[in-house]
Scaffold this motif. Structure first.
Motif, PDB file in Angstrom:
ATOM      1  N   GLY B 109     -17.968   2.879  -1.106  1.00 46.47           N
ATOM      2  CA  GLY B 109     -18.759   1.896  -0.377  1.00 46.47           C
ATOM      3  C   GLY B 109     -18.201   0.489  -0.495  1.00 46.47           C
ATOM      4  O   GLY B 109     -18.531  -0.379   0.304  1.00 46.47           O
ATOM      5  N   GLU B 110     -17.364   0.247  -1.496  1.00 48.28           N
ATOM      6  CA  GLU B 110     -16.753  -1.074  -1.623  1.00 48.28           C
ATOM      7  C   GLU B 110     -15.570  -1.182  -0.669  1.00 48.28           C
ATOM      8  O   GLU B 110     -15.194  -0.228  -0.011  1.00 48.28           O
ATOM      9  N   ASP B 111     -14.967  -2.333  -0.650  1.00 48.98           N
ATOM     10  CA  ASP B 111     -13.907  -2.592   0.315  1.00 48.98           C
ATOM     11  C   ASP B 111     -12.589  -1.995  -0.163  1.00 48.98           C
ATOM     12  O   ASP B 111     -11.867  -2.580  -0.959  1.00 48.98           O
ATOM     13  N   GLU B 112     -12.304  -0.795   0.351  1.00 48.75           N
ATOM     14  CA  GLU B 112     -11.104  -0.079  -0.053  1.00 48.75           C
ATOM     15  C   GLU B 112      -9.847  -0.817   0.405  1.00 48.75           C
ATOM     16  O   GLU B 112      -8.856  -0.883  -0.320  1.00 48.75           O
ATOM     17  N   ALA B 113      -9.898  -1.377   1.611  1.00 46.62           N
ATOM     18  CA  ALA B 113      -8.722  -2.069   2.139  1.00 46.62           C
ATOM     19  C   ALA B 113      -8.296  -3.200   1.208  1.00 46.62           C
ATOM     20  O   ALA B 113      -7.101  -3.454   1.027  1.00 46.62           O
ATOM     21  N   ALA B 114      -9.278  -3.865   0.600  1.00 46.62           N
ATOM     22  CA  ALA B 114      -8.955  -4.972  -0.299  1.00 46.62           C
ATOM     23  C   ALA B 114      -8.098  -4.492  -1.467  1.00 46.62           C
ATOM     24  O   ALA B 114      -7.214  -5.215  -1.937  1.00 46.62           O
ATOM     25  N   VAL B 128       2.822   2.933  -2.535  1.00 44.05           N
ATOM     26  CA  VAL B 128       1.545   3.526  -2.942  1.00 44.05           C
ATOM     27  C   VAL B 128       1.440   4.984  -2.521  1.00 44.05           C
ATOM     28  O   VAL B 128       2.075   5.428  -1.564  1.00 44.05           O
ATOM     29  N   PHE B 129       0.605   5.700  -3.274  1.00 48.80           N
ATOM     30  CA  PHE B 129       0.209   7.058  -2.921  1.00 48.80           C
ATOM     31  C   PHE B 129      -1.069   6.978  -2.092  1.00 48.80           C
ATOM     32  O   PHE B 129      -1.989   6.247  -2.445  1.00 48.80           O
ATOM     33  N   LEU B 130      -1.110   7.757  -1.032  1.00 52.70           N
ATOM     34  CA  LEU B 130      -2.290   7.773  -0.177  1.00 52.70           C
ATOM     35  C   LEU B 130      -2.959   9.132  -0.354  1.00 52.70           C
ATOM     36  O   LEU B 130      -2.492  10.132   0.187  1.00 52.70           O
ATOM     37  N   SER B 131      -4.043   9.151  -1.131  1.00 54.61           N
ATOM     38  CA  SER B 131      -4.714  10.408  -1.440  1.00 54.61           C
ATOM     39  C   SER B 131      -6.042  10.487  -0.711  1.00 54.61           C
ATOM     40  O   SER B 131      -6.471   9.524  -0.079  1.00 54.61           O
ATOM     41  N   ILE B 140      -3.617   4.200   7.123  1.00 50.60           N
ATOM     42  CA  ILE B 140      -2.249   4.331   7.628  1.00 50.60           C
ATOM     43  C   ILE B 140      -1.831   3.024   8.314  1.00 50.60           C
ATOM     44  O   ILE B 140      -0.787   2.436   7.993  1.00 50.60           O
ATOM     45  N   GLU B 141      -2.686   2.562   9.232  1.00 49.34           N
ATOM     46  CA  GLU B 141      -2.367   1.345   9.974  1.00 49.34           C
ATOM     47  C   GLU B 141      -2.316   0.142   9.038  1.00 49.34           C
ATOM     48  O   GLU B 141      -1.452  -0.730   9.159  1.00 49.34           O
ATOM     49  N   LEU B 142      -3.239   0.107   8.094  1.00 52.37           N
ATOM     50  CA  LEU B 142      -3.281  -1.006   7.136  1.00 52.37           C
ATOM     51  C   LEU B 142      -1.961  -1.110   6.371  1.00 52.37           C
ATOM     52  O   LEU B 142      -1.393  -2.196   6.217  1.00 52.37           O
ATOM     53  N   LEU B 143      -1.443   0.030   5.902  1.00 51.92           N
ATOM     54  CA  LEU B 143      -0.224   0.000   5.098  1.00 51.92           C
ATOM     55  C   LEU B 143       0.980  -0.376   5.960  1.00 51.92           C
ATOM     56  O   LEU B 143       1.896  -1.055   5.481  1.00 51.92           O
ATOM     57  N   VAL B 144       0.982   0.050   7.211  1.00 55.74           N
ATOM     58  CA  VAL B 144       2.053  -0.359   8.121  1.00 55.74           C
ATOM     59  C   VAL B 144       2.033  -1.877   8.268  1.00 55.74           C
ATOM     60  O   VAL B 144       3.060  -2.551   8.157  1.00 55.74           O
ATOM     61  N   GLY B 147       3.308  -3.600   5.325  1.00 57.33           N
ATOM     62  CA  GLY B 147       4.720  -3.364   5.045  1.00 57.33           C
ATOM     63  C   GLY B 147       4.959  -2.693   3.707  1.00 57.33           C
ATOM     64  O   GLY B 147       6.002  -2.869   3.088  1.00 57.33           O
ATOM     65  N   LEU B 148       3.981  -1.911   3.263  1.00 48.87           N
ATOM     66  CA  LEU B 148       4.073  -1.283   1.947  1.00 48.87           C
ATOM     67  C   LEU B 148       4.488   0.177   2.105  1.00 48.87           C
ATOM     68  O   LEU B 148       3.802   0.943   2.782  1.00 48.87           O
ATOM     69  N   PRO B 149       5.623   0.576   1.500  1.00 45.41           N
ATOM     70  CA  PRO B 149       6.009   1.992   1.559  1.00 45.41           C
ATOM     71  C   PRO B 149       4.908   2.872   0.975  1.00 45.41           C
ATOM     72  O   PRO B 149       4.188   2.457   0.066  1.00 45.41           O
ATOM     73  N   ALA B 150       4.794   4.068   1.511  1.00 45.63           N
ATOM     74  CA  ALA B 150       3.734   4.972   1.061  1.00 45.63           C
ATOM     75  C   ALA B 150       4.185   6.406   1.195  1.00 45.63           C
ATOM     76  O   ALA B 150       5.161   6.709   1.900  1.00 45.63           O
ATOM     77  N   VAL B 151       3.500   7.274   0.492  1.00 47.27           N
ATOM     78  CA  VAL B 151       3.627   8.704   0.706  1.00 47.27           C
ATOM     79  C   VAL B 151       2.202   9.229   0.836  1.00 47.27           C
ATOM     80  O   VAL B 151       1.302   8.785   0.112  1.00 47.27           O
TER      81      VAL B 151
END
Lengths: 341, 341
Positions: B109-114, B128-131, B140-144, B147-151
């Motif tokens: 419920g908190e701000d995950e994007a933050a 970052v890992f995206l679980s 997905i769009e946020l990380l693009v 500019g943060l690499p992710a898996v």
């Protein structure tokens, strides 16, 4: 202006900005205009400001993160009886503040000091938790040298400038042994954790001393490793003794639950033929069959209290007092019973 | 000199230093002489260098840390069936490299994007890992954008520029249900995990579809929460049905082990009166009594592979391929048996 070494507050006054802005600039964090950064760096230069442990403690929470160095083979980390719950407790304090936990795992035998140096020198964390205290622990001096605030989990042997958050394992183990003695057990064995850990040693000593106070010796002590596989093997060895125990006290729940399984496999019924007690009151303890008599430690509260204490130590000026958590409590369930002979 | 946007290599050439020194200076990390830092910053200014996702990918591993944002109530984090083992696997790759894992827990419920913005903007992590992928996952769009690499752990629905490390839960669940059908069971129930999680949904769907392929419907499906307490309650509800199940498939081992306890408390013997199957092959599964039939997932290998893939993605220039892990495997033990009627 202070006659002493200049502080971040002095730099902020001279540059006409907030202490937070100084902290941002000196740590190279983004968000300030280049001209502001230049003015702050110039002010710091003119005052002769240099990073120091004092300056560090004034640059409040600049990393917004706490550090935890765990010395373990990563393969056994997930079977650890303590850290997942402790980390969850730490996060219960950090999450609402938007702070992070920096976890550095050091494989046993590798250079543990390097782990702390990295956290300190990169300015990655504002302070660290010092767990798994050892006798004559060299990390105390290292952290003093690095100027990194810390909180120790339990009180180290020897002097320490850091606040300690303490959870005394001994009363819980004493209560387990006295419970078994009251049930009529005399042939009592112990499955211990690795002796390198202070808390494993504390539980073993409390076990042996409580028996000794009743004029008894352990029927057997197996040193194991806190894993289910280790608990199974240790139980098999104890049950194969010429005079097998009628009760076994395990240093954690995981080994105890595996011990119940091993007893069943050996054709014994718990608690009719063998009483079993654990330590942790882990999540499954109440829900296995028979439900496990154990000692309720609270690693989640331990983590939360340690995080709160460390943040106080980082933010505050004065000394932060040690915290003594309520001692672990005996929880009697179905896995222990009156000895019938 | 490139005609494109200047890179760290360009800054290094102009300042006459290494790319590593440029990375240190631009990220404000200590260890360089003040005059060197000044020369590098001047060169960066003259070239018009600005941080960007491209520059980020060239300043190799400047944080020497990977980030994991977990959206969970911290109180349930330690009872999670997945994360402690996954984190241990990640650490098995990071520890030998002296790298750290930055763990940011965000309360539901908190701000995950933050949480992601903090990790990206502070330059705290290299990727970052995206679980816990969700349907139409906005991260997905946020990380693009950041500019943060992710898996990603498993493949998101919709397009994603990030490599995915995938573990297909479905074949394991299909195998469990087929195993029970072969044993003669027809009244089979399911205790599911929270439907917000893709892996919980995948297991539920595989369960229902495999039964449907055999012309059967579930005798009951209880949606639970992966905890021992939840597994106990769900089991009690299923056993109280007018036509109770002869077999229950649980979405994780913890609920299944608690389910065995609940069955015993209800006067049933496992597997004579009720077959029980879990999912995870967690550490205790082999050592409880009866030993648990389950599906061997390997979250440790999942974590190790995800970390390796993420590091390749951060270090490398080209595309990193998706990795498909071997699907989870059925492990038959004592908790499932032939239906006797």
């Amino acid at each position: 202006m202070s006659k002493e070494r200049p502080t971040i507050a002095d730099v902020a006054t001279r540059a006409g900005v907030s202490k937070g802005a100084v902290s941002f600039a000196l740590n190279g964090r983004p968000g300030l205009a280049r001209t502001t950064v230049d003015r702050i760096l110039a002010a710091a230069d003119e005052l002769g400001w240099r990073p120091s442990s004092r300056a560090r403690s004034l640059s409040v929470s600049k990393a917004f993160a706490l550090g935890l160095v765990i010395t373990r083979d990563p393969a056994v980390l997930s079977s650890d009886p303590f850290f997942p719950a402790f980390i969850a407790g730490v996060e219960s304090v950090l999450a609402p503040r938007g702070q992070a936990l920096v976890l550095q795992v050091v494989t046993a035998g590798e250079d543990e000091a390097a782990g702390y140096r990295r956290l300190a020198q990169d300015g990655r964390v504002d302070g660290v938790f010092l767990s798994d205290l050892r006798h004559e622990d060299p990390r105390i001096e290292l952290l003093v040298e690095l100027g990194l605030p810390a909180v120790t989990l339990n009180r180290p042997v020897g002097s320490s400038p850091f606040p300690a958050v303490c959870l005394d394992d001994r009363p819980g183990t004493v209560a387990v042994v006295e419970h078994l003695l009251q049930l009529g057990h005399r042939r009592i064995a112990h499955v211990a954790g690795p002796p390198a850990f202070v808390h494993a040693t504390a539980r073993s000593q409390a076990f042996t001393e409580t028996l000794a106070a009743a004029g008894l010796e352990p029927i057997g002590v197996e040193v194991s490793d806190f894993t289910a596989a280790g608990g199974t093997e240790a139980t098999r060895r104890l049950l194969a003794l010429p005079e097998p125990p009628t009760a076994i006290v395990y240093a954690n729940d995981r080994m105890a639950i595996a011990g119940i399984g091993a007893a069943h496999q050996a054709g014994l019924t718990v608690p009719d033929d063998l009483s079993v007690a654990g330590f942790d009151d882990s999540e499954l303890a109440e829900f296995v069959h028979p439900a496990l008599t154990t000692v309720r430690a609270d690693p989640f509260a331990f983590g939360a209290t340690a995080a709160t204490t460390l943040i106080q130590s980082i933010d505050g000026d004065g000394d932060v007092a040690d915290v003594e958590l309520p001692p672990a409590q005996l929880v009697v369930r179905g896995s222990t019973a009156l000895l019938e002979e």
